[in-house]
Design a protein around this motif. Structure first.
Motif, PDB file in Angstrom:
ATOM      1  N   ALA A  21     -17.767 -92.310  33.017  1.00  0.00           N
ATOM      2  CA  ALA A  21     -17.743 -90.857  33.209  1.00  0.00           C
ATOM      3  C   ALA A  21     -17.140 -90.195  31.976  1.00  0.00           C
ATOM      4  N   GLU A  25     -14.649 -85.299  33.666  1.00  0.00           N
ATOM      5  CA  GLU A  25     -14.938 -85.743  35.032  1.00  0.00           C
ATOM      6  C   GLU A  25     -13.818 -86.627  35.565  1.00  0.00           C
ATOM      7  N   TYR A  28     -10.754 -84.547  36.383  1.00  0.00           N
ATOM      8  CA  TYR A  28     -10.991 -83.771  37.606  1.00  0.00           C
ATOM      9  C   TYR A  28     -10.835 -84.657  38.838  1.00  0.00           C
TER      10      TYR A  28
END
Length: 249
Positions: A21, A25, A28
């Protein structure tokens, strides 16, 4: 430093590498995980400080405890990950706000001297009723896939465990069918049947994101008096269940 211990500043890069990722990402996802822990431990259980055996302030170049006493709070970690995926020009995203007991005041310290234990964090997440990411449970996030054994290499004991899980799941299906088709006449039986229906409904409609399906299944089996492995890690190893939200992604 052992495979279990990792610097906070390395958490996002390793998480991103493990799941292929982007750093945004990954930060988060970790931000959401800390928010879930905040809701469980701070809001519901009224715990103020993040346990120091899970996250702690160490030293430059080593994970030994700092000579000064620090306390880490949920908000400091939440803001840290938030600043990584949604940076502000005036905020240094490499710092973590904590409280220095020795100096009696709040301090922003480098994330590189904040350490965490993967094993302790994984247990903490599980105890909150949340399914932890594979990355957290892996002792070596970069080589986690190498730990999976092929079906052809399973020993007789492992095949027995799989058989026990499958038979247990079939028995649970039978108990759900009985609860709906054969209403009991006594009070104890009615309460038991209602519990079984509730458990089945929660598996089909998880009450929250990151729902811990394995713990829910163990609780289901206990109330239905069905013989199934009651070790969370065993179920996770052989079932690889996914949450409803993950399946639809």
């Amino acid at each position: 430093m052992s495979d279990d211990v990792i610097r906070l500043s390395d958490l996002v890069p390793e998480y991103a590498r493990h799941y292929k990722a982007s750093p945004q990402e990954a930060s988060y996802a970790l931000h959401e995980l800390i928010l879930d822990l905040y809701s469980e431990y701070h809001v519901k259980r009224e715990e103020m400080v993040v346990p120091h055996h899970i996250f702690w302030v160490g030293r430059v170049g080593g994970s030994q405890l700092s000579t000064k006493s620090y306390k880490l709070f949920f908000n400091g970690l939440i803001d840290y990950f938030n600043n990584l995926f949604s940076p502000l020009p005036e905020v240094d995203d490499g710092l973590v706000r904590c409280y220095c007991v020795s100096d009696s005041g709040a301090k922003d310290i480098p994330a590189g001297i904040v350490y965490l234990s993967r094993a302790a964090l994984g247990k903490w997440v599980l105890d909150a009723g949340i399914e932890p990411p594979d990355f957290i449970l892996s002792t070596n996030a970069g080589e986690g896939a190498e730990k999976d054994k092929r079906w052809s290499e399973f020993k007789e004991q492992e095949l027995g465990t799989i058989s026990k899980i499958m038979n247990g799941l079939v028995d649970l299906i039978k108990e759900v069918d009985k609860a709906h088709r054969e209403p009991p006449t006594d009070s104890f039986g009615r309460k038991r049947a209602e519990k079984i229906k509730i458990h089945a409904s929660r598996l089909n409609n998880p009450p929250r994101k990151n729902f811990d399906m394995y713990s829910a299944l163990i609780s289901f089996a206990e109330d239905a008096e069905v013989d199934i492995p009651t070790d969370h890690q065993t179920l996770r190893k052989y079932m690889r269940a996914q949450s409803k939200s993950n399946r639809s992604a």
